[in-house]
Write a protein that holds these residues in place. Structure first.
Motif, PDB file in Angstrom:
ATOM      1  N   ALA A 380      31.834 122.761 -29.876  1.00  0.00           N
ATOM      2  CA  ALA A 380      31.205 123.058 -28.591  1.00  0.00           C
ATOM      3  C   ALA A 380      31.150 121.811 -27.712  1.00  0.00           C
ATOM      4  O   ALA A 380      31.453 121.864 -26.513  1.00  0.00           O
ATOM      5  CB  ALA A 380      29.806 123.625 -28.820  1.00  0.00           C
ATOM      6  N   LEU A 381      30.784 120.692 -28.321  1.00  0.00           N
ATOM      7  CA  LEU A 381      30.702 119.457 -27.537  1.00  0.00           C
ATOM      8  C   LEU A 381      32.066 119.100 -26.946  1.00  0.00           C
ATOM      9  O   LEU A 381      32.185 118.698 -25.788  1.00  0.00           O
ATOM     10  CB  LEU A 381      30.192 118.312 -28.418  1.00  0.00           C
ATOM     11  CG  LEU A 381      28.744 118.443 -28.876  1.00  0.00           C
ATOM     12  CD1 LEU A 381      28.349 117.276 -29.765  1.00  0.00           C
ATOM     13  CD2 LEU A 381      27.799 118.536 -27.685  1.00  0.00           C
ATOM     14  N   GLU A 382      33.092 119.300 -27.763  1.00  0.00           N
ATOM     15  CA  GLU A 382      34.440 118.985 -27.316  1.00  0.00           C
ATOM     16  C   GLU A 382      34.866 119.899 -26.159  1.00  0.00           C
ATOM     17  O   GLU A 382      35.411 119.443 -25.156  1.00  0.00           O
ATOM     18  CB  GLU A 382      35.372 119.155 -28.523  1.00  0.00           C
ATOM     19  CG  GLU A 382      36.814 118.818 -28.276  1.00  0.00           C
ATOM     20  CD  GLU A 382      37.703 119.513 -29.301  1.00  0.00           C
ATOM     21  OE1 GLU A 382      37.351 119.497 -30.503  1.00  0.00           O
ATOM     22  OE2 GLU A 382      38.721 120.094 -28.896  1.00  0.00           O
ATOM     23  N   LYS A 383      34.551 121.190 -26.280  1.00  0.00           N
ATOM     24  CA  LYS A 383      34.942 122.150 -25.246  1.00  0.00           C
ATOM     25  C   LYS A 383      34.168 121.911 -23.949  1.00  0.00           C
ATOM     26  O   LYS A 383      34.697 122.080 -22.849  1.00  0.00           O
ATOM     27  CB  LYS A 383      34.700 123.581 -25.730  1.00  0.00           C
ATOM     28  CG  LYS A 383      35.598 124.001 -26.858  1.00  0.00           C
ATOM     29  CD  LYS A 383      37.022 124.165 -26.364  1.00  0.00           C
ATOM     30  CE  LYS A 383      37.977 124.515 -27.479  1.00  0.00           C
ATOM     31  NZ  LYS A 383      38.150 123.459 -28.500  1.00  0.00           N
ATOM     32  N   LEU A 384      32.914 121.525 -24.111  1.00  0.00           N
ATOM     33  CA  LEU A 384      32.081 121.244 -22.934  1.00  0.00           C
ATOM     34  C   LEU A 384      32.746 120.182 -22.075  1.00  0.00           C
ATOM     35  O   LEU A 384      32.835 120.289 -20.853  1.00  0.00           O
ATOM     36  CB  LEU A 384      30.718 120.746 -23.416  1.00  0.00           C
ATOM     37  CG  LEU A 384      29.477 121.241 -22.687  1.00  0.00           C
ATOM     38  CD1 LEU A 384      29.378 122.741 -22.835  1.00  0.00           C
ATOM     39  CD2 LEU A 384      28.231 120.591 -23.256  1.00  0.00           C
ATOM     40  N   GLN A 385      33.255 119.173 -22.803  1.00  0.00           N
ATOM     41  CA  GLN A 385      33.927 118.076 -22.131  1.00  0.00           C
ATOM     42  C   GLN A 385      35.254 118.522 -21.528  1.00  0.00           C
ATOM     43  O   GLN A 385      35.519 118.341 -20.342  1.00  0.00           O
ATOM     44  CB  GLN A 385      34.203 116.986 -23.188  1.00  0.00           C
ATOM     45  CG  GLN A 385      34.652 115.675 -22.623  1.00  0.00           C
ATOM     46  CD  GLN A 385      33.438 114.793 -22.388  1.00  0.00           C
ATOM     47  OE1 GLN A 385      32.671 114.532 -23.315  1.00  0.00           O
ATOM     48  NE2 GLN A 385      33.251 114.364 -21.170  1.00  0.00           N
ATOM     49  N   ALA A 386      36.066 119.164 -22.388  1.00  0.00           N
ATOM     50  CA  ALA A 386      37.431 119.500 -21.990  1.00  0.00           C
ATOM     51  C   ALA A 386      37.462 120.520 -20.862  1.00  0.00           C
ATOM     52  O   ALA A 386      38.368 120.513 -20.034  1.00  0.00           O
ATOM     53  CB  ALA A 386      38.200 120.027 -23.194  1.00  0.00           C
ATOM     54  N   PHE A 387      36.499 121.414 -20.816  1.00  0.00           N
ATOM     55  CA  PHE A 387      36.534 122.473 -19.816  1.00  0.00           C
ATOM     56  C   PHE A 387      35.479 122.310 -18.735  1.00  0.00           C
ATOM     57  O   PHE A 387      35.250 123.212 -17.951  1.00  0.00           O
ATOM     58  CB  PHE A 387      36.405 123.845 -20.494  1.00  0.00           C
ATOM     59  CG  PHE A 387      37.649 124.258 -21.213  1.00  0.00           C
ATOM     60  CD1 PHE A 387      38.569 125.097 -20.607  1.00  0.00           C
ATOM     61  CD2 PHE A 387      37.924 123.789 -22.485  1.00  0.00           C
ATOM     62  CE1 PHE A 387      39.729 125.461 -21.251  1.00  0.00           C
ATOM     63  CE2 PHE A 387      39.085 124.148 -23.146  1.00  0.00           C
ATOM     64  CZ  PHE A 387      39.989 124.985 -22.528  1.00  0.00           C
ATOM     65  N   ASP A 388      34.845 121.148 -18.738  1.00  0.00           N
ATOM     66  CA  ASP A 388      33.911 120.844 -17.657  1.00  0.00           C
ATOM     67  C   ASP A 388      32.831 121.929 -17.530  1.00  0.00           C
ATOM     68  O   ASP A 388      32.545 122.422 -16.449  1.00  0.00           O
ATOM     69  CB  ASP A 388      34.688 120.704 -16.338  1.00  0.00           C
ATOM     70  CG  ASP A 388      33.814 120.133 -15.259  1.00  0.00           C
ATOM     71  OD1 ASP A 388      32.886 119.380 -15.578  1.00  0.00           O
ATOM     72  OD2 ASP A 388      34.032 120.474 -14.078  1.00  0.00           O
ATOM     73  N   ILE A 389      32.286 122.325 -18.681  1.00  0.00           N
ATOM     74  CA  ILE A 389      31.212 123.318 -18.658  1.00  0.00           C
ATOM     75  C   ILE A 389      29.908 122.574 -18.411  1.00  0.00           C
ATOM     76  O   ILE A 389      29.562 121.650 -19.148  1.00  0.00           O
ATOM     77  CB  ILE A 389      31.149 124.085 -19.999  1.00  0.00           C
ATOM     78  CG1 ILE A 389      32.481 124.800 -20.249  1.00  0.00           C
ATOM     79  CG2 ILE A 389      29.990 125.065 -20.010  1.00  0.00           C
ATOM     80  CD1 ILE A 389      32.669 125.274 -21.676  1.00  0.00           C
TER      81      ILE A 389
END
Lengths: 522, 415
Positions: A380-389
């Motif tokens: 989740a932390l990685e996706k938050l970063q990668a997808f600018d959530i």
């Protein structure tokens, strides 16, 4: 009638939905209220219509303070509202719907149908609202149903008409017809408040434009003094990119091959009728069409959610017809559903859980039936970063996110599985301009990585901006495949069914694919 | 359009200390619901006790006596309830002065734990269903099915001690699971609503029990009454603290399953899929979760837990079956699950509370003559208060945050 809002403020707890809003709609004027979702347009409208009381400020009708206790009072005082979702009784006739609640009666309370009909004919001719008073509402196309709504308001002698996102469900031609009606309403001296987030419409129909952002009025202008870019940056608060930048597609081999696909809807009527479609690696095919012409059913068939009556679906040369949703996902289909809150997310669950919703049982997120919450969290932390959530924490329920960020969660999840085919329905519906830009960019990036992309959208702008090829659906069939450089008018006509083969009726029920009143929009 | 919902009225916090408590957790509201229910129970005691009403009628002339008697009456009742359910001070005094009487001292607590065991087990089953959006109202029937299977393995199979009892427990779980599987498969295959099928299954099981109690091999030989054969000693759950206290290994099974259920809901992939389907079946299906399979599994699991509840009573304390076995446990389990907010530890505490009220209520009835019904009314009131957090919030002037999130989760009755 002159409608004036003076310093209207409405708070919900700490959130100020309307912050000292001033707005004046002169008689004979079309006033557009422009703003993104969440800008406070709906709240304002509910205040006008007596569904909410303002905390501060006043609504004035012809200079007189007006505080409706309920919608009934608003109607009596001459305010008419055409809601985004029609409030019609599908099985009643047009005439019955129009007079409902204000019926002309004989003595003893018997409905005077003849007078009802006559009243409707008179209003129809006066404003160019062509409609057969005896037709059953559910048999009418959406555009005509909307006219019934307008007639209803006029029959109640509305002097101020509020139209809430009236073009969302219309074809380009129907939109033009609506604009003509709106102008004739204004010409009769009525005031029209037209609420929308679409820039083109505002420029086409407005006399005056008021732009709202985060509950405040951020500017007032006219179409002559403004253009799309200026309006967009006013609405969003920064300069925005309205076009999608992409290189020409370099299509590879066909990833998705749909042959003679026929799919039935809930009632057993054929919603998709003998569709052939190919999507190649590295290209975006946009499926255009007015909502309810079978696009939803095609997507559901492709993702295994709906059974196929006949025909075949091939993915990378493998026949996957009749597979379960689970098998379809495993086969490499990424699915961004049309209604993210209904089908894409579990709103009360955390962001991190939603990011693994369809891969929760795979490594590294689980082993021997036991979930690895550490891996889920790290992902989740990685996706938050990668997808600018934009979120305060990945543990908060996904429902606390804005629509744009919710959509990014869905997109992030679907793209993280390494898909061969991405199927995205209405991928930017209800999103703010910034999120639209972002989602479009990610979709193009996927295409460039060699993913086959199928976009379903009822927004013509989106279809033309994203698609490398545009397939137009009408009544369960693909009526034509066009190049996106083709002019809007031609695609609009195809959407309205005037392409080849469009006149053939399909399905067991008449007009099976056409949307009907009283039926959920999906 | 996503504007926020209706405005929320903010009550002024008059009792300041509650403000911080209120924001702490939902347990506060549950605790305050218990307090409110006991207060209302006190009012009931007063208005249903003629002698108290009589003196209250003369409160003008003898205010001290009237209030004293009222207080004494309510105090006696709740004191009897407490000492019947947890610990009796007189027994404690006896132990302290003589060093004997330990069994008497712990009997109330033991009885509460014995009563709580089936409530917790069946409550877990119902809670697992509720949190998955499946409404298993058939704990009653599944409990009987489990007890019947356990009984059969109990008297029909000859095994040494240490092996027999575990097998009986497994048989009980299997019996309940079978009774849960049927409504599950009916729902998955035909869409028959589980509320209807599970309720109907209760009648089937109640009557099947009555029938079996009157025929071989279940009927006690030589008996004309509808009484079953008795569990042999090898099939019984061992006592935990000697034969004087009835608390038995069934409690350990319940505690283990509370822990197991906690792991299951939080950490297992199956539990995750249950939660997804419970919260949003559409998103679950779109994500490839087989909702029908989940429905069947949930009802089977729920039935197994109810079956264990029947087995725990049968093999732990009762040792035979009679008509209407299980009484209200199957339905109390629904309330326990609601009160425990469908969480395993919540169910544990709710089950203990209900058992204590029940066991204590019996002592209250014996000592003060106040009917046991008061305990049942209190149980019902607690759940009603918990179900209406707005009311508790108003009474105690709590801030919105804690209470607002405390809606009992039974959404989706439509199925």
């Amino acid at each position: 009638m002159r409608l004036e809002l003076a310093g209207v403020t409405k708070r919900f707890g700490s959130l100020v939905a309307n912050d000292h809003v001033d707005l004046t709609v002169e008689p004979g004027q079309v006033h557009c209220l422009l703003g993104e979702n969440g800008a406070g347009k709906s709240t304002l409208m509910n205040v006008l219509f007596g569904m909410l009381r303002p905390d501060e400020g006043d609504v004035l009708l012809d200079g007189e303070v007006f505080r409706p206790a309920d919608p009934g009072e608003a109607v009596r005082r001459g305010i008419g509202m055409v809601h985004q979702h029609f409030m019609l009784v599908p099985v009643f006739s047009v005439a019955e719907n129009v007079v409902l609640g204000f019926e002309p009666t004989h003595r003893l309370g018997v409905l005077d149908r003849r007078r009802a009909r006559a009243e409707i004919r008179k209003l129809s001719t006066e404003f160019g609202l062509e409609v057969d008073p005896d037709a059953t509402v559910e048999s009418l196309p959406v555009g005509v149903q909307q006219r019934v709504e307008i007639l209803k308001a006029l029959h109640r002698d509305a002097q101020v008409l509020i139209l809430d996102e009236p073009t969302a469900v219309l074809t380009p031609q129907e939109i033009d017809a609506l604009f003509a009606i709106v102008r004739s309403l204004a010409a009769s001296g009525r005031s029209v408040l037209f609420i929308t987030h679409k820039l083109k419409e505002v420029l086409a129909v407005a006399d005056q434009i008021t732009v709202m952002r985060l509950g405040k009025v951020v500017g007032t202008t006219t179409p002559r003094e403004s253009d799309e870019n200026a309006l967009a940056s006013m609405m969003v608060g920064r300069a925005v990119e309205l076009v999608v930048h992409k290189e020409p597609a370099r299509p590879g081999p066909a990833v998705l091959r749909v042959r003679n696909l026929t799919v039935a809807d809930e009632r057993g009527a054929l919603a998709v009728h003998g569709v052939d479609l190919e999507v190649h690696a590295g290209e975006i095919v946009a499926l255009a069409g007015v909502q309810g012409n079978g696009q939803t059913e095609i997507v559901e068939a492709l993702t295994g959610l709906r059974s196929v009556v006949s025909g075949s679906i091939e993915l990378d040369g493998v026949d996957v017809t009749g597979s379960s949703p689970h098998e379809m996902l495993r086969a490499g289909i990424g699915h961004v559903p049309e209604d993210r809150q209904r089908d894409g997310l579990v709103l009360p669950m955390s962001i991190e859980d939603n990011l693994v919703l369809d891969i929760y049982e795979r490594q590294p997120f689980a082993r021997f039936g036991s979930r690895d919450l550490g891996a889920v969290h790290a992902n989740a932390l990685e996706k938050l970063q990668a997808f600018d959530i934009r979120a305060t924490s990945v543990e908060v329920p996904v429902k606390t996110l804005s629509g744009g960020n919710q959509q990014k969660v869905v997109v992030a999840r679907e793209l993280s599985r390494g898909v061969k085919l991405l199927v995205a329905s209405q991928p930017t519906r209800g999103l703010d301009v910034g999120s639209i830009e972002y989602v479009h960019r990610r979709v193009v990036e996927e295409r460039d990585k060699g993913v086959a992309v199928l976009i379903v959208s009822s927004e013509l702008d989106e279809v033309l901006a994203l698609g490398d090829r545009v397939a137009v659906m009408f009544r369960g069939k693909i009526v034509g495949i066009a190049d996106p450089s083709v002019d809007r008018e031609t695609i609009g006509l195809m959407m309205a069914g005037s392409g080849p083969r469009a006149d053939e009726p399909i399905g067991v029920a008449a007009g099976a694919g056409a949307p009907r009143a009283g039926q959920p929009e999906r | 359009m996503s504007e926020p919902g209706s405005p929320r009225r903010q009550p002024r916090p008059l009792i300041v200390p509650f403000r911080r408590l209120a924001q702490a957790n939902v347990a506060v509201v549950t605790g305050l619901s218990v307090v409110s229910a006991l207060v209302l129970g006190a009012v009931l005691i007063v208005v249903t006790t003629p002698s108290v009403l009589h003196v209250l009628g003369h409160i003008g002339s003898h205010p001290g006596r009237a209030l004293g008697l009222t207080g004494a009456s309510v105090g006696d009742a709740y004191w009897a309830m407490f000492s019947g359910a947890i610990v009796s001070p007189s027994a404690l005094g006896h132990v302290l002065s003589t060093g004997h009487g330990w069994v008497t001292l712990f009997t109330p607590l033991s009885e509460t734990l014995v009563a709580a065991t089936p409530l917790v087990l069946a409550g877990l089953g119902v809670a697992i269903g509720f949190s998955t959006g499946v409404f298993n109202i058939g704990a009653q029937g599944q409990l009987i099915a489990g007890a019947l299977a356990a009984l059969y393995v109990g008297f029909e199979v000859k095994l040494p001690i240490g092996i027999h009892a575990p097998l009986v427990v497994l048989a009980g779980a299997a019996g309940g699971a079978a009774a849960g599987f049927v409504p599950g498969i009916l729902k998955a295959r035909t869409g028959a609503h589980e509320v209807i099928t599970t309720i109907m299954f209760n009648y089937v099981m109640l009557n099947l029990l009555d029938y079996l109690l009157s025929v071989s091999p279940f009927q006690q030989p030589g008996q004309s009454n509808a009484i079953s054969r008795t569990m042999p000693a090898t099939a019984r759950l061992p006592h935990l603290f000697g034969s004087g206290l009835r608390v038995n290994a069934g409690l350990l099974v319940a505690l283990a399953l509370v822990a197991g259920a906690t792991w299951f809901t939080r950490r297992s992939t199956l539990g995750f899929s249950f939660r997804v389907i419970g919260l949003n079946p559409n998103a679950g299906k779109t994500a490839g979760i087989d909702a029908r399979r989940v429905t069947v599994l949930v009802l089977t699991l729920s039935g197994a837990l109810a079956g264990l509840a029947g087995t725990a009573s049968l093999a732990g304390t009762d040792f035979f079956l009679s008509s209407g076995y299980g009484g209200n446990i199957g339905f109390d389990a629904i309330t326990v699950a609601l009160l425990g907010r469908n969480r395993p530890t919540g169910v544990l505490f709710a089950g203990l509370l209900f058992a204590a009220l029940d066991v204590g209520g019996r002592n209250m009835q014996a000592v003060t003559g106040i009917p046991l019904d008061l305990a049942s009314v209190s149980q019902a009131l607690i759940v009603m208060f918990v179900a209406t957090p707005v009311l508790v919030r108003e009474i105690f002037r709590l801030r919105g945050s804690a209470a607002a999130s405390l809606q009992l989760s039974t959404g989706g009755w439509g199925g």
